[in-house]
Scaffold this motif. Structure first.
Motif, PDB file in Angstrom:
ATOM      1  N   VAL A  31       0.810  -1.369   0.193  1.00  0.00           N
ATOM      2  CA  VAL A  31      -0.093  -0.050   0.014  1.00  0.00           C
ATOM      3  C   VAL A  31       0.810   1.395   0.021  1.00  0.00           C
ATOM      4  O   VAL A  31       0.546   2.276  -0.573  1.00  0.00           O
ATOM      5  CB  VAL A  31      -0.953  -0.079   1.190  1.00  0.00           C
ATOM      6  N   LEU A  32       1.980   1.199   0.828  1.00  0.00           N
ATOM      7  CA  LEU A  32       2.948   2.206   0.766  1.00  0.00           C
ATOM      8  C   LEU A  32       3.555   2.705  -0.494  1.00  0.00           C
ATOM      9  O   LEU A  32       3.685   3.806  -0.901  1.00  0.00           O
ATOM     10  CB  LEU A  32       3.924   2.119   1.871  1.00  0.00           C
ATOM     11  N   LYS A  33       4.018   1.552  -1.279  1.00  0.00           N
ATOM     12  CA  LYS A  33       4.416   1.859  -2.409  1.00  0.00           C
ATOM     13  C   LYS A  33       3.627   2.313  -3.463  1.00  0.00           C
ATOM     14  O   LYS A  33       4.005   3.078  -4.174  1.00  0.00           O
ATOM     15  CB  LYS A  33       5.102   0.183  -2.978  1.00  0.00           C
ATOM     16  N   ASN A  34       2.110   1.752  -3.411  1.00  0.00           N
ATOM     17  CA  ASN A  34       1.262   2.306  -4.408  1.00  0.00           C
ATOM     18  C   ASN A  34       1.178   3.722  -3.990  1.00  0.00           C
ATOM     19  O   ASN A  34       0.699   4.586  -4.973  1.00  0.00           O
ATOM     20  CB  ASN A  34      -0.034   1.494  -4.214  1.00  0.00           C
ATOM     21  N   ALA A  35       1.123   4.078  -2.853  1.00  0.00           N
ATOM     22  CA  ALA A  35       0.893   5.323  -2.410  1.00  0.00           C
ATOM     23  C   ALA A  35       1.936   6.325  -3.045  1.00  0.00           C
ATOM     24  O   ALA A  35       1.531   7.511  -3.283  1.00  0.00           O
ATOM     25  CB  ALA A  35       0.642   5.621  -0.858  1.00  0.00           C
ATOM     26  N   ASN A  36       3.085   6.149  -2.813  1.00  0.00           N
ATOM     27  CA  ASN A  36       4.113   6.936  -3.067  1.00  0.00           C
ATOM     28  C   ASN A  36       4.412   6.870  -4.746  1.00  0.00           C
ATOM     29  O   ASN A  36       4.796   7.964  -5.389  1.00  0.00           O
ATOM     30  CB  ASN A  36       5.492   6.219  -2.858  1.00  0.00           C
ATOM     31  N   ALA A  37       3.858   5.999  -5.571  1.00  0.00           N
ATOM     32  CA  ALA A  37       3.715   6.070  -6.903  1.00  0.00           C
ATOM     33  C   ALA A  37       2.589   6.609  -7.487  1.00  0.00           C
ATOM     34  O   ALA A  37       2.651   7.235  -8.367  1.00  0.00           O
ATOM     35  CB  ALA A  37       3.848   4.564  -7.557  1.00  0.00           C
ATOM     36  N   GLN A  71       5.155  11.953   6.254  1.00  0.00           N
ATOM     37  CA  GLN A  71       5.536  12.014   4.735  1.00  0.00           C
ATOM     38  C   GLN A  71       4.387  11.797   3.962  1.00  0.00           C
ATOM     39  O   GLN A  71       4.191  12.644   2.768  1.00  0.00           O
ATOM     40  CB  GLN A  71       6.697  10.776   4.488  1.00  0.00           C
ATOM     41  N   LEU A  72       3.419  10.992   4.233  1.00  0.00           N
ATOM     42  CA  LEU A  72       2.257  10.941   3.373  1.00  0.00           C
ATOM     43  C   LEU A  72       1.408  12.066   3.262  1.00  0.00           C
ATOM     44  O   LEU A  72       0.989  12.620   2.348  1.00  0.00           O
ATOM     45  CB  LEU A  72       1.529   9.587   3.861  1.00  0.00           C
ATOM     46  N   ALA A  73       1.260  12.791   4.524  1.00  0.00           N
ATOM     47  CA  ALA A  73       0.475  13.876   4.622  1.00  0.00           C
ATOM     48  C   ALA A  73       1.282  15.189   3.724  1.00  0.00           C
ATOM     49  O   ALA A  73       0.624  15.911   3.200  1.00  0.00           O
ATOM     50  CB  ALA A  73       0.390  14.303   6.259  1.00  0.00           C
TER      51      ALA A  73
END
Length: 82
Positions: A31-37, A71-73
């Motif tokens: 999920v983190l990889k998908n969010a960063n991409a 980081q996501l925010a």
């Protein structure tokens, strides 16, 4: 291998918990990889939710979870500012 009945049970229980934790952590990484991409807010919001859930279950340390959420925010805010 343990000989005592309760120790045998602990081995089984730990094996099951380890497998469950590994599944949760693997899903979180995906999920983190998908969010960063991704360039969409929905993926980032999902990732923040998954990080919260992992921290609540003890999969991630609370400070590690806070750092990832920060980081996501930042990424989410940058997307919304565009």
């Amino acid at each position: 291998m343990p000989n005592i009945k309760s120790a045998k049970k602990r081995v089984k229980v730990i094996k099951a918990k380890t497998l469950k934790n590994k599944m949760i952590k693997s899903n979180l990484k995906t999920v983190l990889k998908n969010a960063n991409a991704a360039e969409e807010a929905a993926a980032i919001k999902l990732a923040i939710k998954k990080v919260d859930q992992a921290a609540a279950k003890g999969i991630l340390h609370k400070n590690n979870a806070a750092r990832k959420k920060s980081q996501l925010a930042k990424k989410l805010n940058a997307l919304q500012a565009q």
